[in-house]
Write an enzyme that holds these catalytic residues in place. Sequence first.
Site, PDB file in Angstrom:
ATOM      1  N   CYS A  43     -13.040   1.047 -15.643  1.00 13.19           N
ATOM      2  CA  CYS A  43     -13.628   2.374 -15.452  1.00 13.19           C
ATOM      3  C   CYS A  43     -12.490   3.372 -15.197  1.00 13.19           C
ATOM      4  CB  CYS A  43     -14.592   2.338 -14.270  1.00 13.19           C
ATOM      5  SG  CYS A  43     -15.677   3.766 -14.145  1.00 13.19           S
TER       6      CYS A  43
ATOM      7  N   ASP B 189     -10.323   5.119  -2.430  1.00 17.74           N
ATOM      8  CA  ASP B 189      -9.168   5.676  -3.135  1.00 17.74           C
ATOM      9  C   ASP B 189      -9.689   6.379  -4.387  1.00 17.74           C
ATOM     10  OD1 ASP B 189      -9.883   3.630  -4.811  1.00 17.74           O
ATOM     11  OD2 ASP B 189      -7.838   3.163  -5.375  1.00 17.74           O
TER      12      ASP B 189
ATOM     13  N   CYS C  59     -16.183   1.028 -21.394  1.00 17.42           N
ATOM     14  CA  CYS C  59     -17.559   0.747 -20.988  1.00 17.42           C
ATOM     15  C   CYS C  59     -18.120  -0.483 -21.706  1.00 17.42           C
ATOM     16  CB  CYS C  59     -18.432   1.971 -21.232  1.00 17.42           C
ATOM     17  SG  CYS C  59     -17.896   3.434 -20.296  1.00 17.42           S
TER      18      CYS C  59
ATOM     19  N   GLU D  64       0.830  -1.209   0.000  1.00 16.12           N
ATOM     20  CA  GLU D  64       0.000   0.000   0.000  1.00 16.12           C
ATOM     21  C   GLU D  64       0.866   1.261   0.000  1.00 16.12           C
ATOM     22  OE1 GLU D  64      -2.946  -0.016  -0.713  1.00 16.12           O
ATOM     23  OE2 GLU D  64      -3.577  -2.065  -0.311  1.00 16.12           O
TER      24      GLU D  64
ATOM     25  N   TYR E 282      -6.704   6.589   3.450  1.00 21.60           N
ATOM     26  CA  TYR E 282      -6.813   5.438   2.556  1.00 21.60           C
ATOM     27  C   TYR E 282      -6.057   4.222   3.095  1.00 21.60           C
ATOM     28  CZ  TYR E 282      -5.641   2.036  -0.860  1.00 21.60           C
ATOM     29  OH  TYR E 282      -5.444   0.826  -1.460  1.00 21.60           O
TER      30      TYR E 282
END
Length: 292
Positions: A188, A135, A195, A34, A117
């Site tokens: 996305c 996020d 899409c 992370e 986050y």
Amino acid sequence: MIDPEELLGWYSVAQRDLPWRRPGVSAWQILVSEFMLQQTPVARVDPIWRDWVARWPTPSATADAGAAAVVRAWGKLGYPRRAKRLHECAEVIATRYDDVVPDDVETLLTLPGIGTYTARAVACFAYRQRVPVVDTNVRRVVARAVHGLPDAGSPSRRDLEDVGALLPDDERAPVFSVAVMELGATVCTARAPRCGVCPLSHCAWRALGFPAGTAAPRRVQKYAGTDRQVRGRLLDVLRASSSPVSRADLDVAWTTDPAQRDRALDSLLVDGLVEQTADGRFALCGEGDPLP
DNA sequence: CAGCCGTGGAG
DNA sequence: TCTCCAAGGCT
């Protein structure tokens, strides 16, 4: 809206095989991933993370390695202050928390380099807690699929409530969160959303015909010629040398603007990334620290 | 809270 | 080439 069944079904077949998602990866190693993924793309983190966790599997191993070794191993992932904070984080966990990564958001938030986050990501992905993880990917997917907007607005505390309301009530919550992030990262996307392959059949943005919105064009940060670039150059020199380097060796790394160079070096000293030795040379901070 | 903090791949 | 931007955090 986001149908959990659609999303999870898609994730089960479309997820990337990222090493920090595999079974047996420790909370600390997930935390390391992370840190590295804060503003650095997966493809660049992957090889560094693999070497890193093999070399320093625990907080105490990381702490004992010393800040200089950690910053050097960080290499060119960018934002070296993150490496410095990761080392500080390792020290705190090793000494104050008996080498065990805290499992609650409140405690995680007190650790160096861990913000809104990352605290939630660790609690969720390492400890399987049902906490919203927000996020930039999640905010974008929610903006589109739920609110019918082309992009997320500026971050707010509303985001947490938004996402919290979407979380499944059961143990699927962590998978749901990672799946939303994965959708944002691979389908996305910010620039050219795909899409045509999106699993969400009830996307509000699509239902509205992909409205453009009154986009306030967010200015992109300049890099060339900035202090950040100069800092990068100076750090390049210091990372490459196992012994302290002279002022002259640093001076040649940036000659176009000596004043800017001096300011950059000073900021590195202030950040604790660089230190000056007794004889006036420069080195990565903690370069000479003896191990206990 | 706006600005700062690296780097390199993609379009 | 140049612009955009990638699992943020800190001051």
